[in-house]
Design a protein around this motif. Structure first.
Motif, PDB file in Angstrom:
ATOM      1  N   ARG A 244       7.712   7.100  15.680  1.00 34.19           N
ATOM      2  CA  ARG A 244       7.791   6.998  14.323  1.00 34.19           C
ATOM      3  C   ARG A 244       7.434   8.297  13.480  1.00 34.19           C
ATOM      4  N   ILE A 245       8.102   8.600  12.372  1.00 36.78           N
ATOM      5  CA  ILE A 245       7.541   9.661  11.829  1.00 36.78           C
ATOM      6  C   ILE A 245       6.329   9.489  11.455  1.00 36.78           C
ATOM      7  N   THR A 246       5.669   8.420  10.874  1.00 34.68           N
ATOM      8  CA  THR A 246       4.298   8.195  10.419  1.00 34.68           C
ATOM      9  C   THR A 246       3.384   8.370  11.553  1.00 34.68           C
ATOM     10  N   GLU A 247       3.744   8.035  12.756  1.00 34.62           N
ATOM     11  CA  GLU A 247       2.918   8.266  14.088  1.00 34.62           C
ATOM     12  C   GLU A 247       2.821   9.708  14.340  1.00 34.62           C
ATOM     13  N   ASP A 255      -2.646  14.083   5.898  1.00 35.15           N
ATOM     14  CA  ASP A 255      -3.090  13.119   5.262  1.00 35.15           C
ATOM     15  C   ASP A 255      -2.309  12.058   4.664  1.00 35.15           C
ATOM     16  N   SER A 256      -0.829  12.483   4.551  1.00 38.09           N
ATOM     17  CA  SER A 256       0.103  11.683   3.885  1.00 38.09           C
ATOM     18  C   SER A 256       1.613  12.077   4.356  1.00 38.09           C
ATOM     19  N   LEU A 257       2.449  11.070   4.242  1.00 38.61           N
ATOM     20  CA  LEU A 257       3.726  11.588   4.922  1.00 38.61           C
ATOM     21  C   LEU A 257       4.558  12.827   3.910  1.00 38.61           C
ATOM     22  N   SER A 258       4.073  12.669   2.539  1.00 39.95           N
ATOM     23  CA  SER A 258       4.549  13.711   1.650  1.00 39.95           C
ATOM     24  C   SER A 258       4.011  14.987   2.212  1.00 39.95           C
ATOM     25  N   HIS A 259       2.810  15.272   2.635  1.00 40.58           N
ATOM     26  CA  HIS A 259       2.141  16.508   3.154  1.00 40.58           C
ATOM     27  C   HIS A 259       2.909  17.000   4.466  1.00 40.58           C
ATOM     28  N   PHE A 260       3.050  16.200   5.139  1.00 38.97           N
ATOM     29  CA  PHE A 260       3.978  16.174   6.546  1.00 38.97           C
ATOM     30  C   PHE A 260       5.296  16.697   6.294  1.00 38.97           C
ATOM     31  N   ALA A 261       5.991  15.861   5.019  1.00 39.76           N
ATOM     32  CA  ALA A 261       7.552  16.625   4.767  1.00 39.76           C
ATOM     33  C   ALA A 261       7.545  18.034   4.279  1.00 39.76           C
ATOM     34  N   HIS A 262       6.404  18.148   3.285  1.00 26.66           N
ATOM     35  CA  HIS A 262       6.254  19.553   3.002  1.00 26.66           C
ATOM     36  C   HIS A 262       5.985  20.643   3.830  1.00 26.66           C
ATOM     37  N   PHE A 263       5.216  20.211   4.874  1.00 20.71           N
ATOM     38  CA  PHE A 263       4.917  21.413   6.013  1.00 20.71           C
ATOM     39  C   PHE A 263       6.294  21.400   6.714  1.00 20.71           C
ATOM     40  N   CYS A 264       7.047  20.331   7.156  1.00 20.97           N
ATOM     41  CA  CYS A 264       8.225  20.290   7.897  1.00 20.97           C
ATOM     42  C   CYS A 264       9.147  21.552   6.900  1.00 20.97           C
ATOM     43  N   LYS A 265       9.357  21.038   5.870  1.00 22.04           N
ATOM     44  CA  LYS A 265      10.181  21.825   4.966  1.00 22.04           C
ATOM     45  C   LYS A 265       9.788  23.267   5.104  1.00 22.04           C
ATOM     46  N   ASP A 266       8.564  23.669   5.035  1.00 19.91           N
ATOM     47  CA  ASP A 266       8.327  25.405   4.965  1.00 19.91           C
ATOM     48  C   ASP A 266       8.435  25.721   6.247  1.00 19.91           C
ATOM     49  N   SER A 267       8.115  24.945   7.545  1.00 18.16           N
ATOM     50  CA  SER A 267       8.397  25.480   8.766  1.00 18.16           C
ATOM     51  C   SER A 267       9.512  25.537   9.149  1.00 18.16           C
ATOM     52  N   PHE A 268      10.363  24.544   8.996  1.00 21.32           N
ATOM     53  CA  PHE A 268      11.544  24.223   9.766  1.00 21.32           C
ATOM     54  C   PHE A 268      12.857  24.356   8.805  1.00 21.32           C
ATOM     55  N   GLY A 269      12.384  24.137   7.277  1.00 23.97           N
ATOM     56  CA  GLY A 269      13.774  24.264   6.570  1.00 23.97           C
ATOM     57  C   GLY A 269      14.474  22.612   6.154  1.00 23.97           C
ATOM     58  N   ASP A 270      13.733  21.649   6.467  1.00 28.07           N
ATOM     59  CA  ASP A 270      14.138  20.367   6.245  1.00 28.07           C
ATOM     60  C   ASP A 270      13.063  19.214   6.337  1.00 28.07           C
ATOM     61  N   THR A 271      13.170  18.139   6.169  1.00 27.07           N
ATOM     62  CA  THR A 271      12.196  16.878   6.225  1.00 27.07           C
ATOM     63  C   THR A 271      12.372  16.643   7.559  1.00 27.07           C
ATOM     64  N   PRO A 272      11.235  15.705   8.222  1.00 26.97           N
ATOM     65  CA  PRO A 272      11.272  15.234   9.537  1.00 26.97           C
ATOM     66  C   PRO A 272      12.403  14.361   9.722  1.00 26.97           C
ATOM     67  N   ARG A 273      12.815  13.479   8.960  1.00 27.59           N
ATOM     68  CA  ARG A 273      13.811  12.632   9.083  1.00 27.59           C
ATOM     69  C   ARG A 273      15.247  13.384   9.288  1.00 27.59           C
ATOM     70  N   ALA A 274      15.329  14.224   8.526  1.00 24.66           N
ATOM     71  CA  ALA A 274      16.561  15.155   8.445  1.00 24.66           C
ATOM     72  C   ALA A 274      16.691  16.108   9.767  1.00 24.66           C
ATOM     73  N   LEU A 275      15.389  16.611  10.323  1.00 22.28           N
ATOM     74  CA  LEU A 275      15.355  17.260  11.416  1.00 22.28           C
ATOM     75  C   LEU A 275      15.649  16.642  12.581  1.00 22.28           C
ATOM     76  N   ARG A 276      15.192  15.139  12.825  1.00 20.34           N
ATOM     77  CA  ARG A 276      15.453  14.270  13.797  1.00 20.34           C
ATOM     78  C   ARG A 276      17.021  13.932  13.970  1.00 20.34           C
ATOM     79  N   LYS A 277      17.609  13.874  12.704  1.00 22.51           N
ATOM     80  CA  LYS A 277      18.822  13.589  12.595  1.00 22.51           C
ATOM     81  C   LYS A 277      19.864  14.653  13.310  1.00 22.51           C
TER      82      LYS A 277
END
Length: 290
Positions: A244-247, A255-277
């Motif tokens: 799961r994304i949380t895992e 520290d949080s899902l929002s921090h993780f999502a921000h990191f993914c956008k900066d690194s890969f251009g999209d949110t974790p869920r969008a990248l997985r899709k």
């Protein structure tokens, strides 16, 4: 070998940066002078010029060093010194050796093996002349840093090329074993820490020492390396696991899902869920260009 007292530099070196300050140290100790056991923050080659020096370390427990002998202590080792007589010696501190012959040094390190008993090396005539002369230069105020750097290169050249391979395998073993154990520690723990300070503390290092060791081993700052490894791991988990994304977020210390999502956008251009899709639909996902 005393230098000619009339041979003096005519150049004003007072404005020249002391690029090797503290790297090559010439010491004179009086009888009974003692240095308590302390952890080496760099690798050290100790070269005896005069006297009898008692050293106590893991490799050389209760060993007396005499004229012309020299030893190596790896970074992280603990060393205690006691002058049994008046003593003169040089300590050469280094993170990486200034290797003039990399093929020879690589051969030594790759075949390095621990001896049954560590024995001090003995200077040949070429090395003895160099060390004696080096002491005279280091005694000048101030010594020329650039010149000392060249002498240190010559020192290592004489050691790795003028001694037989079996001796050198044992002499340099502490460096090879330390590098391997440090690398093992890095690979086992990099995904368990959130920052460099926590990483250093986990291994029992000061942050400064840890940064220096890491850069010598990998050639880049530790923080950049950790980020790159996190990116590789996140992409792998998003594409090839059902975590799961949380895992995934927790696994890489966010520290949080929002921090993780921000990191993914900066690194890969999209949110974790969008990248997985995207990955599920057969699209290629990866790191954004720098």
């Amino acid at each position: 070998m005393a230098r000619d007292p009339f041979c003096k530099s005519t150049t004003d070196c007072s404005q020249c940066p002391k690029v090797t300050e503290g790297i090559c140290v010439y010491r004179k100790l009086s009888r009974g002078q003692h240095f308590p056991k302390d952890k080496c923050t760099q690798n050290c080659i100790l070269l005896m010029i005069k006297g009898e020096l008692l050293i106590n370390s893991e490799e050389y427990p209760g060993t007396v060093l005499y004229d012309r002998q020299f030893i190596l202590q790896a970074i992280g080792s603990k060393m205690e010194l006691l002058a049994l007589t008046e003593v003169e010696y040089i300590c050469y501190w280094f993170n990486e050796l200034p290797v003039v012959c990399p093929a020879r040094y690589q051969e030594i390190i790759e075949q390095a093996e621990a001896p049954i008993t560590y024995t001090p090396m003995v200077m040949n005539s070429q090395l003895q002349y160099l060390v004696t002369d080096l002491a005279s230069y280091l005694d000048e105020q101030p010594p020329c840093g650039k010149f000392i750097e060249l002498k240190c290169q010559e020192l290592i050249f004489l050691i790795i090329t003028y001694y037989p391979l079996p001796q050198l395998r044992a002499f340099f073993y502490p460096i090879s074993s330390y590098t391997e154990s440090f690398q093992y520690f890095i690979m086992q723990n990099y995904n368990k820490v959130k920052n460099v300070e926590e990483f250093a503390h986990l291994g029992g290092y000061t942050t400064t020492t840890f940064r220096r060791l890491f850069r010598n081993l990998y050639g880049i700052p530790v923080y950049e390396w950790i980020l790159e490894k996190k990116r590789e791991g996140i992409l792998e988990d998003l594409q090839h696991t059902k975590m799961r994304i949380t895992e995934i977020s927790n696994r890489y210390g966010f520290d949080s899902l929002s921090h993780f999502a921000h990191f993914c956008k900066d690194s890969f251009g999209d949110t974790p869920r969008a990248l997985r899709k995207k990955a599920a639909n057969g699209e290629k996902i990866g790191k954004l260009p720098d």
